[in-house]
Design an enzyme around this catalytic site. Structure first.
Site: not given
Ligand code: F6P
Length: 330
Positions: A135, A194, A221
């Protein structure tokens, strides 16, 4: 930041919370650096849960060979409910003292450091953290381990979606991870060109999206790629796509959620380097008597950041980048 010099002879390393590519490279760096300084190193399996259950094993230099390139974490990971209780932490402390562990390296994110800080305050066992989370949401470090790889994975996926979106003249909403922050979304959006990027930090992103869709519809578009952070406060990709379908029926709107694909895979060069620097610095910090701190990277140099700041201060997203992304999407 605590800095008094206890004698450190035996340290243990563990990974906790959501896994991130590069965690293995960080474990390797910790084990190799500690071995260089003649410390005994132990690996704790399954994060805080394994600490409570005493799943602690000696690691030698050779045990971390051939892992720098591997995704995931060979020590496994968990989000521990039991460690949130005083009883669980007491059990963990007893398991560590049974092995005479006198220092810890915790690799993880916000939840991991919150637990590690509490544990240090209750039992006084020195602990240094390494930020491992895709994150990139920890204050005090420009990057966290796994972020770069996750963004590369997401961009690769969006490039593929672009092919089919273009062929069919469709509007795609692509949801990327990022529970509370839009770092993955912003970098993925810029890197994949994007049309709009929706992140929790931007209050005006729905206006930007609508302006973008009105403009492209006028030009006939109808192909566009919109990146949505899962933590976006206007709703997830499905919800926003549903609103857009009713407001802009001329678009053929689809949704793709990249999900846990972003958590796996071989770490990028940048993540391997970051993990190596941080693992090395974490052991060095313990040996110099630091505790209750996270290793961060600022302007390419390792630094130590108090857990309190890393956990509680908010890392501001670069608003100039948000502006730039909008300009470049025109
Ligand atoms: O904190 C990392 C992360 O991948 C977040 O981006 C995501 O919301 C969360 O973990 C998902 O967690 P889990 O794998 O426990 O569902």
């Amino acid at each position: 930041m605590d800095n008094h010099k206890p004698e450190i002879r035996r340290i243990a390393v563990f990974t906790s919370g959501g896994d991130a590519p590069g965690m293995n490279a960080a474990i390797r760096a910790v084990v190799r650096t500690a071995s260089y300084y003649d410390l005994h190193v132990y690996g704790i399996y399954r994060g805080f849960d394994g600490m409570i259950d005493g799943q602690i094993e000696r690691l030698e230099k050779g045990d971390v060979g051939n892992i720098i390139q591997r995704g995931g974490t060979f020590l496994k990971s968990a989000r521990s409910e039991r460690f949130m209780t005083r009883e669980g932490r007491q059990q963990a402390y007893e398991a560590l003292t049974a092995q005479d562990i006198d220092g810890l390296v915790a690799i993880g994110g916000n939840g991991t450091f919150t637990g590690a800080k509490l544990f240090y305050e209750e039992f006084g066992l020195p602990v240094v953290g390494i930020p491992g989370t895709i994150d990139n949401d920890l204050y005090g470090t420009d990057y966290t381990i796994g972020f770069d790889t996750a963004v590369n994975t997401a961009i690769e996926a969006v490039d593929k979606i672009r092919d089919t979106a273009d062929s069919h003249n469709r509007l795609f909403f692509v949801e990327v991870m990022g529970r509370d922050t839009g770092y993955i979304a912003l970098n993925t959006g810029i890197g994949s060109g994007a049309g709009a990027i929706l992140i929790p930090e931007s209050k005006v992103d729905l206006d930007i999206l609508h302006r973008h869709l009105e403009k492209t519809a006028k030009r006939q578009k109808l192909f566009s790629l919109i990146i949505v952070a899962e933590g976006n406060e206007n709703g997830n990709a499905q919800k926003i796509a549903a609103e857009v379908r009713s407001r802009f029926p001329e678009y053929d709107t689809k949704v793709t959620i990249i999900g846990h694909l972003q958590r796996g895979g071989s770490p990028s060069a940048l993540d391997r380097l970051l993990a190596s620097q941080m693992g090395y610095k974490a052991v060095d910090a313990l040996l110099h008597g630091y505790s209750n701190v996270m290793v961060g990277i600022q302007n390419n140099k390792p630094v130590l950041v108090p857990f309190d700041d890393a956990i509680h201060k908010r890392k501001d997203i670069d608003h100039e980048l948000i502006r730039m992304a909008e300009i470049l999407s025109l």
